[in-house]
Scaffold this motif. Structure first.
Motif, PDB file in Angstrom:
ATOM      1  N   PHE A   7       0.828  -1.203   0.000  1.00  9.15           N
ATOM      2  CA  PHE A   7       0.000   0.000   0.000  1.00  9.15           C
ATOM      3  C   PHE A   7       0.867   1.260   0.000  1.00  9.15           C
ATOM      4  CE2 PHE A   7      -2.694   3.266   2.017  1.00  9.15           C
ATOM      5  CZ  PHE A   7      -3.721   3.269   1.080  1.00  9.15           C
ATOM      6  N   GLU A   8       1.964   1.235   0.750  1.00 11.17           N
ATOM      7  CA  GLU A   8       2.880   2.374   0.766  1.00 11.17           C
ATOM      8  C   GLU A   8       3.478   2.609  -0.619  1.00 11.17           C
ATOM      9  OE1 GLU A   8       6.792   4.060   3.173  1.00 11.17           O
ATOM     10  OE2 GLU A   8       6.022   2.065   3.631  1.00 11.17           O
ATOM     11  N   ASN A   9       3.887   1.546  -1.304  1.00 10.58           N
ATOM     12  CA  ASN A   9       4.393   1.669  -2.681  1.00 10.58           C
ATOM     13  C   ASN A   9       3.325   2.236  -3.607  1.00 10.58           C
ATOM     14  OD1 ASN A   9       7.002   0.809  -2.277  1.00 10.58           O
ATOM     15  ND2 ASN A   9       6.528  -1.341  -2.689  1.00 10.58           N
ATOM     16  N   PHE A  10       2.106   1.746  -3.460  1.00 14.49           N
ATOM     17  CA  PHE A  10       0.989   2.228  -4.268  1.00 14.49           C
ATOM     18  C   PHE A  10       0.806   3.734  -4.078  1.00 14.49           C
ATOM     19  CE2 PHE A  10      -3.594   3.254  -4.320  1.00 14.49           C
ATOM     20  CZ  PHE A  10      -3.865   3.013  -5.659  1.00 14.49           C
ATOM     21  N   CYS A  11       0.781   4.186  -2.825  1.00 16.64           N
ATOM     22  CA  CYS A  11       0.606   5.618  -2.530  1.00 16.64           C
ATOM     23  C   CYS A  11       1.769   6.447  -3.072  1.00 16.64           C
ATOM     24  CB  CYS A  11       0.461   5.826  -1.027  1.00 16.64           C
ATOM     25  SG  CYS A  11      -1.103   5.209  -0.372  1.00 16.64           S
ATOM     26  N   ASN A  12       2.990   5.949  -2.914  1.00 12.54           N
ATOM     27  CA  ASN A  12       4.159   6.675  -3.420  1.00 12.54           C
ATOM     28  C   ASN A  12       4.127   6.827  -4.930  1.00 12.54           C
ATOM     29  OD1 ASN A  12       5.292   7.123  -0.890  1.00 12.54           O
ATOM     30  ND2 ASN A  12       6.496   5.239  -0.942  1.00 12.54           N
ATOM     31  N   ASN A  13       3.605   5.820  -5.625  1.00 10.16           N
ATOM     32  CA  ASN A  13       3.520   5.888  -7.086  1.00 10.16           C
ATOM     33  C   ASN A  13       2.456   6.877  -7.560  1.00 10.16           C
ATOM     34  OD1 ASN A  13       5.576   4.055  -7.532  1.00 10.16           O
ATOM     35  ND2 ASN A  13       4.195   2.301  -7.521  1.00 10.16           N
ATOM     36  N   LEU A  14       1.518   7.216  -6.709  1.00  9.53           N
ATOM     37  CA  LEU A  14       0.473   8.189  -7.062  1.00  9.53           C
ATOM     38  C   LEU A  14       0.936   9.628  -6.878  1.00  9.53           C
ATOM     39  CD1 LEU A  14      -2.769   6.636  -5.545  1.00  9.53           C
ATOM     40  CD2 LEU A  14      -2.104   6.714  -7.939  1.00  9.53           C
ATOM     41  N   ARG A  15       1.915   9.866  -6.024  1.00  7.38           N
ATOM     42  CA  ARG A  15       2.360  11.228  -5.715  1.00  7.38           C
ATOM     43  C   ARG A  15       2.967  11.916  -6.934  1.00  7.38           C
ATOM     44  NH1 ARG A  15       4.026   8.817  -0.654  1.00  7.38           N
ATOM     45  NH2 ARG A  15       2.549   9.510   0.915  1.00  7.38           N
ATOM     46  N   VAL A  16       2.691  13.211  -7.041  1.00  7.62           N
ATOM     47  CA  VAL A  16       3.275  14.022  -8.105  1.00  7.62           C
ATOM     48  C   VAL A  16       4.778  14.115  -7.832  1.00  7.62           C
ATOM     49  CG1 VAL A  16       3.273  16.293  -9.197  1.00  7.62           C
ATOM     50  CG2 VAL A  16       1.127  15.310  -8.380  1.00  7.62           C
ATOM     51  N   SER A  17       5.584  13.863  -8.848  1.00  8.44           N
ATOM     52  CA  SER A  17       7.033  13.831  -8.667  1.00  8.44           C
ATOM     53  C   SER A  17       7.594  15.227  -8.390  1.00  8.44           C
ATOM     54  CB  SER A  17       7.712  13.254  -9.908  1.00  8.44           C
ATOM     55  OG  SER A  17       7.605  14.164 -10.992  1.00  8.44           O
ATOM     56  N   THR A  18       8.760  15.258  -7.771  1.00  6.00           N
ATOM     57  CA  THR A  18       9.441  16.519  -7.480  1.00  6.00           C
ATOM     58  C   THR A  18       9.741  17.267  -8.768  1.00  6.00           C
ATOM     59  OG1 THR A  18      10.423  15.522  -5.516  1.00  6.00           O
ATOM     60  CG2 THR A  18      11.445  17.533  -6.331  1.00  6.00           C
ATOM     61  N   PHE A  19      10.159  16.545  -9.800  1.00  3.93           N
ATOM     62  CA  PHE A  19      10.431  17.180 -11.096  1.00  3.93           C
ATOM     63  C   PHE A  19       9.163  17.833 -11.645  1.00  3.93           C
ATOM     64  CE2 PHE A  19      10.201  16.886 -15.739  1.00  3.93           C
ATOM     65  CZ  PHE A  19      11.239  17.748 -16.074  1.00  3.93           C
ATOM     66  N   GLN A  20       8.053  17.113 -11.573  1.00  6.38           N
ATOM     67  CA  GLN A  20       6.796  17.642 -12.106  1.00  6.38           C
ATOM     68  C   GLN A  20       6.356  18.868 -11.296  1.00  6.38           C
ATOM     69  OE1 GLN A  20       3.575  14.794 -12.274  1.00  6.38           O
ATOM     70  NE2 GLN A  20       2.611  15.873 -13.972  1.00  6.38           N
ATOM     71  N   ARG A  21       6.497  18.827  -9.974  1.00  8.80           N
ATOM     72  CA  ARG A  21       6.142  19.982  -9.136  1.00  8.80           C
ATOM     73  C   ARG A  21       6.995  21.196  -9.493  1.00  8.80           C
ATOM     74  NH1 ARG A  21       2.711  19.307  -5.088  1.00  8.80           N
ATOM     75  NH2 ARG A  21       2.267  17.217  -4.362  1.00  8.80           N
ATOM     76  N   SER A  22       8.285  20.968  -9.710  1.00  8.24           N
ATOM     77  CA  SER A  22       9.198  22.052 -10.064  1.00  8.24           C
ATOM     78  C   SER A  22       8.812  22.667 -11.408  1.00  8.24           C
ATOM     79  CB  SER A  22      10.626  21.523 -10.101  1.00  8.24           C
ATOM     80  OG  SER A  22      11.506  22.497 -10.554  1.00  8.24           O
ATOM     81  N   ASN A  23       8.500  21.822 -12.370  1.00 12.34           N
ATOM     82  CA  ASN A  23       8.097  22.258 -13.699  1.00 12.34           C
ATOM     83  C   ASN A  23       6.785  23.053 -13.640  1.00 12.34           C
ATOM     84  OD1 ASN A  23       8.374  22.465 -16.457  1.00 12.34           O
ATOM     85  ND2 ASN A  23       7.602  20.421 -16.885  1.00 12.34           N
ATOM     86  N   ILE A  24       5.840  22.568 -12.863  1.00 11.51           N
ATOM     87  CA  ILE A  24       4.551  23.245 -12.703  1.00 11.51           C
ATOM     88  C   ILE A  24       4.765  24.615 -12.073  1.00 11.51           C
ATOM     89  CG2 ILE A  24       2.400  23.209 -11.358  1.00 11.51           C
ATOM     90  CD1 ILE A  24       2.530  20.092 -11.743  1.00 11.51           C
ATOM     91  N   SER A  25       5.563  24.668 -11.024  1.00 11.21           N
ATOM     92  CA  SER A  25       5.822  25.923 -10.328  1.00 11.21           C
ATOM     93  C   SER A  25       6.458  26.948 -11.263  1.00 11.21           C
ATOM     94  CB  SER A  25       6.733  25.669  -9.130  1.00 11.21           C
ATOM     95  OG  SER A  25       7.041  26.877  -8.483  1.00 11.21           O
TER      96      SER A  25
END
Length: 85
Positions: A7-25
Protein backbone atom coordinates in the motif's frame (compact mmCIF):
# COMPACT_ATOMS: atom_id res chain seq x y z
CA UNK A 1 6.13 -7.76 0.76
CA UNK A 2 3.45 -7.14 3.32
CA UNK A 3 0.11 -5.54 2.57
CA UNK A 4 1.32 -2.39 4.35
CA UNK A 5 4.43 -2.16 2.17
CA UNK A 6 2.41 -2.78 -0.97
CA UNK A 7 0.00 0.00 0.00
CA UNK A 8 2.88 2.37 0.77
CA UNK A 9 4.39 1.67 -2.68
CA UNK A 10 0.99 2.23 -4.27
CA UNK A 11 0.61 5.62 -2.53
CA UNK A 12 4.16 6.68 -3.42
CA UNK A 13 3.52 5.89 -7.09
CA UNK A 14 0.47 8.19 -7.06
CA UNK A 15 2.36 11.23 -5.71
CA UNK A 16 3.28 14.02 -8.10
CA UNK A 17 7.03 13.83 -8.67
CA UNK A 18 9.44 16.52 -7.48
CA UNK A 19 10.43 17.18 -11.10
CA UNK A 20 6.80 17.64 -12.11
CA UNK A 21 6.14 19.98 -9.14
CA UNK A 22 9.20 22.05 -10.06
CA UNK A 23 8.10 22.26 -13.70
CA UNK A 24 4.55 23.24 -12.70
CA UNK A 25 5.82 25.92 -10.33
CA UNK A 26 8.11 27.42 -12.98
CA UNK A 27 5.37 27.59 -15.61
CA UNK A 28 2.78 28.90 -13.15
CA UNK A 29 5.11 31.72 -12.09
CA UNK A 30 5.90 32.66 -15.68
CA UNK A 31 2.22 32.80 -16.65
CA UNK A 32 1.32 34.74 -13.51
CA UNK A 33 4.17 37.20 -14.02
CA UNK A 34 3.00 37.92 -17.59
CA UNK A 35 -0.65 38.34 -16.55
CA UNK A 36 0.35 40.67 -13.73
CA UNK A 37 2.43 42.75 -16.10
CA UNK A 38 -0.36 42.96 -18.69
CA UNK A 39 -3.35 43.52 -16.41
CA UNK A 40 -1.95 45.11 -13.24
CA UNK A 41 1.31 46.71 -14.47
CA UNK A 42 2.89 44.88 -11.55
CA UNK A 43 5.99 42.67 -11.53
CA UNK A 44 5.07 39.62 -9.44
CA UNK A 45 5.16 35.86 -10.00
CA UNK A 46 2.51 35.11 -7.39
CA UNK A 47 0.13 38.04 -6.83
CA UNK A 48 -3.50 37.77 -7.98
CA UNK A 49 -3.12 34.12 -9.06
CA UNK A 50 -4.22 30.87 -7.39
CA UNK A 51 -3.82 27.15 -7.94
CA UNK A 52 -7.26 25.54 -8.03
CA UNK A 53 -8.59 22.13 -9.02
CA UNK A 54 -6.99 18.87 -7.92
CA UNK A 55 -3.47 20.34 -7.77
CA UNK A 56 -4.65 23.27 -5.67
CA UNK A 57 -6.47 20.90 -3.28
CA UNK A 58 -3.43 18.63 -3.09
CA UNK A 59 -5.30 15.67 -4.58
CA UNK A 60 -3.58 15.53 -8.00
CA UNK A 61 -1.91 12.25 -8.90
CA UNK A 62 1.26 11.62 -10.86
CA UNK A 63 0.68 12.08 -14.58
CA UNK A 64 -2.25 14.51 -14.31
CA UNK A 65 -2.81 16.33 -17.60
CA UNK A 66 -3.75 19.91 -16.77
CA UNK A 67 -3.37 22.62 -14.17
CA UNK A 68 -6.26 24.85 -13.17
CA UNK A 69 -5.48 28.43 -12.22
CA UNK A 70 -7.59 31.42 -11.24
CA UNK A 71 -6.48 34.99 -11.84
CA UNK A 72 -8.01 38.13 -10.34
CA UNK A 73 -8.68 40.91 -12.84
CA UNK A 74 -8.91 44.57 -11.91
CA UNK A 75 -12.59 45.35 -11.35
CA UNK A 76 -12.76 47.73 -14.35
CA UNK A 77 -11.54 45.00 -16.70
CA UNK A 78 -13.80 42.41 -15.13
CA UNK A 79 -16.80 44.66 -15.74
CA UNK A 80 -15.68 45.26 -19.34
CA UNK A 81 -15.25 41.54 -20.13
CA UNK A 82 -18.34 40.55 -18.18
CA UNK A 83 -20.52 42.89 -20.26
CA UNK A 84 -19.53 41.29 -23.59
CA UNK A 85 -22.38 39.51 -25.34
Amino acid sequence: MSVGEDFENFCNNLRVSTFQRSNISYRYKQITKRLNKDFWNFDSETAFSFYIGSYGRGTAINGFSDLDMAFVLPSSLFDKYDSYQ
